[in-house]
Design a protein around this motif. Structure first.
Motif, PDB file in Angstrom:
ATOM      1  N   HIS A  22       0.809  -1.111   0.067  1.00  0.00           N
ATOM      2  CA  HIS A  22       0.037  -0.126   0.012  1.00  0.00           C
ATOM      3  C   HIS A  22       0.994   1.097   0.021  1.00  0.00           C
ATOM      4  CE1 HIS A  22      -3.276   2.856   0.832  1.00  0.00           C
ATOM      5  NE2 HIS A  22      -2.799   3.258   1.999  1.00  0.00           N
ATOM      6  N   TYR A  55      -6.836  -1.694   2.454  1.00  0.00           N
ATOM      7  CA  TYR A  55      -7.690  -2.574   3.500  1.00  0.00           C
ATOM      8  C   TYR A  55      -6.821  -3.791   4.154  1.00  0.00           C
ATOM      9  CZ  TYR A  55     -11.457  -5.436   4.911  1.00  0.00           C
ATOM     10  OH  TYR A  55     -12.202  -6.085   5.806  1.00  0.00           O
ATOM     11  N   SER A  63      -4.722  -2.578   6.861  1.00  0.00           N
ATOM     12  CA  SER A  63      -5.572  -1.964   7.961  1.00  0.00           C
ATOM     13  C   SER A  63      -6.005  -3.050   9.042  1.00  0.00           C
ATOM     14  CB  SER A  63      -6.717  -1.189   7.631  1.00  0.00           C
ATOM     15  OG  SER A  63      -7.611  -2.024   7.163  1.00  0.00           O
ATOM     16  N   SER A  92     -10.617   5.168  10.101  1.00  0.00           N
ATOM     17  CA  SER A  92     -12.065   4.980   9.338  1.00  0.00           C
ATOM     18  C   SER A  92     -12.094   6.078   8.675  1.00  0.00           C
ATOM     19  CB  SER A  92     -12.893   5.044  10.816  1.00  0.00           C
ATOM     20  OG  SER A  92     -13.904   5.873  10.093  1.00  0.00           O
ATOM     21  N   LYS A 140      -9.854   5.207   5.477  1.00  0.00           N
ATOM     22  CA  LYS A 140     -10.331   3.921   4.653  1.00  0.00           C
ATOM     23  C   LYS A 140     -11.416   4.156   3.908  1.00  0.00           C
ATOM     24  CE  LYS A 140     -12.258   0.555   7.186  1.00  0.00           C
ATOM     25  NZ  LYS A 140     -12.235  -0.349   8.169  1.00  0.00           N
ATOM     26  N   TRP A 141     -12.586   4.835   4.513  1.00  0.00           N
ATOM     27  CA  TRP A 141     -13.594   5.282   3.730  1.00  0.00           C
ATOM     28  C   TRP A 141     -13.551   6.112   2.487  1.00  0.00           C
ATOM     29  CZ3 TRP A 141     -16.854   1.535   3.308  1.00  0.00           C
ATOM     30  CH2 TRP A 141     -17.331   0.634   4.459  1.00  0.00           C
ATOM     31  N   PHE A 161     -11.791   4.334  -0.330  1.00  0.00           N
ATOM     32  CA  PHE A 161     -12.899   3.547  -1.147  1.00  0.00           C
ATOM     33  C   PHE A 161     -13.387   4.630  -2.167  1.00  0.00           C
ATOM     34  CE2 PHE A 161     -13.315  -0.014   2.415  1.00  0.00           C
ATOM     35  CZ  PHE A 161     -12.020  -0.638   1.877  1.00  0.00           C
TER      36      PHE A 161
END
Lengths: 308, 504
Positions: free
Chosen positions: B9, B60, B63, B74, B77-78, B81
């Protein structure tokens, strides 16, 4: 060190050199002193120390010769500088520019130096403080007094050489004599700087380049014995300039032969002095023959334990 | 395998940033100027989309390892995405109608989401205050210890070490291995391999194990390449755990061994903090200083790179108020000014009113009087004042009352009296006043060397000029010409003598 400081800090007084040397002869067996001790090494020669002599004529050949007036000297220097500049344009050697600067400095020193070297203006109680030798030009006492005057005038680095410490024999008498010559003047210098409030930003360092053995050299005679060179451990003292007063740093074994605690290398010592003068010893460099040089070469740590 | 892909990543995440922003710039260039870059936009966008999806997927996986601040993670991550999703949608949009203005709006939105993702990602690795904190070394800046004996063992001695050498990874935001080292509770709780610190049991404390493993060992801490613990610091942690990991005791109460104590003394109890240490000033540009210097105003930084300045006027007898006024634009940075032995007077001294941070002031050997000292009244930072050989008197002390930090005052050869000094010291007990040496009776008299007798020649016919010289102009030379021993009643030498006959 003086040359490096001249390079790093520049001059505070445009009429006096940044690095001045005063020499005195002790009662011991004098060894020679050579001008290369205060030369600039590979630094620009503008930074080399200027030797001032005691007495009437502090710098040899500085005064105008008989029949030459100040104005003549000025015209002479202007013309000479013009010639030198022409040569510089042709060859580009920076030493030529240093030379022009040196001539100009010498010209200004014709008036500034006799003034600062004259101790007749000092009040009696100051003279007394520096000890009986103070009125003898060229004595260590006189040089200490001059050092104070030079420091007041903004000379960055004043180095006093006192000769005669090499007692390979006849130590008792000679060492006593030497110590007597330097003891009171050294104390007086500190006292005098202190009462003028100058000790806060003046660092007084007193030391040599090596110590003497703890054992005898030559015949073991109560008076005539001597001691050989001993570079492993020796002491210096420092006063003022942000150094913690009244304590000792580092320790040798009980024979004074080798260091057992808190050794200070010459590079550490230099790094500390530079630190106290606002210079980072790792950053002050001079490029010479393709490499950047430091006063402390590639080592040296500031000795934090002695800072006030 | 999954762990390996997760770690990719860090590598892959930079690609979508580059590709997508490049595509965006080319799109802008196509619209603004007539550069026909649109086909390239599609190419760059395609790879942006692929790398964004890959980065999101690898992220992901990474994490899942855990050890990150939940809230920051959080968000990252979102948003990640979202970036991946948006870039796919954007590519489809491009294929359909790249020229529409809606496409550009959609593209702008994607780039903004991308930026936000990057920001939170950066906060995760470098700490959320990385971007805006003044000093990078904030975490390592140990609080100076005034007195080691009364310092708290954990808070003031141990914690700064942990903070500096372990705190970059084991902090509440990053939690590498689940471990945080910055509080008592976290240390006792430890990370996923168990408690870091077991009081009184140095052998089972993971903290010690990690730091004593050989450097090549994978589990050695701090990891190879990061700043390592010094010997003194290792000894400190050893002793601390052996002593039962005291958290609230002082150094004296915890009975620290003398050797360790003196090593720490040298390392931690550095120079007493100067008044100016906490002061942050905007530096003055070197160009500005140079131009002032070219006008004959000697201003220099106090040390290489320091924002604090010193101004030197000592010995200048032709100083004018105009010259001093040139300091006004940089007055805020001046902490030291040397006016010693200059022609500065009470009126010219008004310039120091402009220097709120003035710390050291040299006024010795000037014509300053009590009146001039009124200019100093507001100098909150003044610690050093040199007034020797000035015209100040006891009345001047009243003007110095308001200086809160004044520590050193030099008053030799002034009009102040011993009583006046004593009174002022009783009012300001922590001040040091040097009033000079009043009594010189402890020093012996100076000893003159015999004068030199110089004659133009050794032998003479009629007369000869003889001069007597002493190295010291103030000395009186007594002489006789009749061969007797001179004493203080003998003639005093004033000018060269003319001798016409030999003595004996």
């Amino acid at each position: 060190m003086g040359a490096w400081l001249s390079y790093g800090l520049g001059s505070e007084n445009e009429n006096l050199p940044a690095f001045v040397v005063l020499t005195s002869r002790g009662g011991g067996n004098s060894q020679g002193l050579y001008a290369h001790l205060w030369s600039a090494g590979f630094l620009d020669s503008a930074h080399q120390g200027v030797l001032l002599r005691g007495g009437k004529d502090p710098v040899l050949y500085l005064n105008d010769p008989k029949g030459m007036e100040q104005a003549d000297r000025r015209r002479f220097l202007d013309n000479l500088a013009e010639l030198n500049h022409q040569t510089y344009d042709e060859l580009g050697d920076p030493e030529i520019l240093s030379r022009i600067k040196q001539y100009e400095m010498a010209y200004r020193m014709q008036t500034s130096v006799p003034e600062v070297m004259d101790i007749n203006g000092e009040p009696d109680h100051i003279l007394k403080m520096y000890g009986p030798d103070v009125v003898t030009p060229g004595s260590f006492a006189a040089n200490c007094l001059l050092a104070r005057k030079l420091a007041e005038k903004g000379v960055r680095f004043i180095q006093l050489y006192h000769q005669g410490w090499d007692q390979h024999s006849n130590l008792v008498d000679e060492m006593g004599m030497q110590a007597k010559q330097v003891d009171q003047p050294s104390a007086a210098l500190i006292l005098d700087l202190k009462q003028r409030g100058l000790l806060d930003d003046t660092l007084v360092v007193w030391g040599g380049e090596f110590g003497r053995t703890n054992y005898c050299q030559g015949p073991l005679d109560a008076k005539l014995y001597g001691r050989d060179h001993h570079p492993r451990s020796f002491s210096v003292w420092m006063a003022g300039g942000g150094i913690k007063p009244g304590f000792e740093y580092g320790e040798t074994d009980e024979f004074g032969y080798n260091i057992v605690k808190d050794p200070v290398h010459i590079h550490d010592f230099h790094a500390t002095i530079l630190n106290q003068l606002g210079l980072d010893h790792t950053k002050m460099t001079f490029k010479h023959q393709g490499r950047r040089y430091r006063l402390t070469d590639v080592s040296g740590e500031v000795v934090k334990g002695i800072l006030a | 395998m999954l762990q390996f892909l997760g770690r990719l990543h860090i590598l892959v995440l930079h690609l979508p940033i580059g590709f997508l922003i490049l595509a965006f710039l080319m799109e802008l260039a196509t619209r603004r100027s007539a550069l026909a870059l649109r086909p390239a936009v599609g190419f760059s966008l395609f790879w942006g989309m692929v790398s964004a999806v890959a980065a999101a997927a690898f992220g992901y996986l990474l994490s899942l390892d855990g050890g990150y601040d939940e809230e920051l993670l959080s968000w990252h991550k979102w948003l990640g995405f979202a970036t991946a999703g948006l870039s796919v949608a954007l590519y489809i949009f491009y294929k359909k109608n790249a020229a529409s203005s809606l496409f550009l709006s959609f593209f702008t939105a994607t780039v903004l989401v991308l930026a936000a993702t990057g920001h939170f990602g950066g906060s995760l690795t470098h700490g959320s205050d990385y971007l805006f904190s003044d000093e990078k070394s904030d975490a390592t800046a140990a609080v100076p210890i005034a007195n080691l004996d009364s310092a708290l063992v954990f808070e003031q001695v141990v914690l700064p070490v942990l903070k500096a050498k372990c705190g970059n990874c084991h902090n509440p935001a990053k939690r590498k291995g689940g471990l945080v080292v910055l509080t008592k509770e976290d240390l006792l709780k430890g990370g996923k391999n168990g408690p870091a610190v077991v009081p009184g049991k140095p052998d089972s404390s993971l903290l010690l194990k990690a730091i004593h493993l050989p450097l090549e060992e994978k589990k050695h801490m701090p990891p190879k390449g990061k700043p390592q613990l010094s010997d003194t610091e290792k000894q400190l942690l050893d002793w601390w755990l052996k002593a039962g990991a005291p958290f609230d005791k002082t150094v004296a109460a915890a009975a620290m061994p003398a050797a360790l104590r003196s090593a720490l003394q040298a390392a931690t109890v550095a120079a007493a903090p100067s008044l100016l240490d906490g002061l942050k000033l905007d530096p003055v540009s070197e160009g500005k200083l140079k131009s002032l210097r070219s006008e004959g105003i000697q201003v220099f930084p106090m040390a290489a790179g320091s924002p604090f300045l010193q101004a030197l006027f000592s010995g200048k007898k032709d100083l004018t108020a105009g010259q001093l006024n040139k300091l006004k634009p940089i007055a805020n940075n001046i902490v030291q000014i040397n006016l010693a032995n200059s022609n500065v007077d009470d009126a010219m001294l008004a310039i120091v009113k402009e220097m709120p941070h003035l710390n050291r002031l040299h006024l010795e050997q000037t014509g300053i009087t009590d009146k001039g000292l009124a200019n100093l009244a507001d100098l909150q930072y003044l610690e050093y004042l040199n007034l020797y050989q000035t015209k100040v008197t006891d009345a001047g002390f009243a003007q110095l009352q308001s200086l809160p930090k004044l520590r050193s005052l030099y008053l030799w050869q002034t009009g102040v009296t011993t009583d006046g000094v004593a009174k002022f010291v009783s009012q300001k007990p922590d001040i040091f006043i040097d009033n000079g040496i009043k009594n010189d009776s402890m020093f012996g008299e100076v000893a003159l060397k015999a004068p030199m007798i110089k004659a133009s020649k050794e032998l003479f016919n009629d007369t000869v000029h003889v001069t007597l010289e002493s190295g010291f102009a103030k000395a009186n030379i007594h002489y006789t010409t009749d061969g007797k021993e001179p004493d203080s009643t003998s003639a005093v030498y004033k000018e060269p003598l003319v001798l016409s006959a030999s003595g004996r």
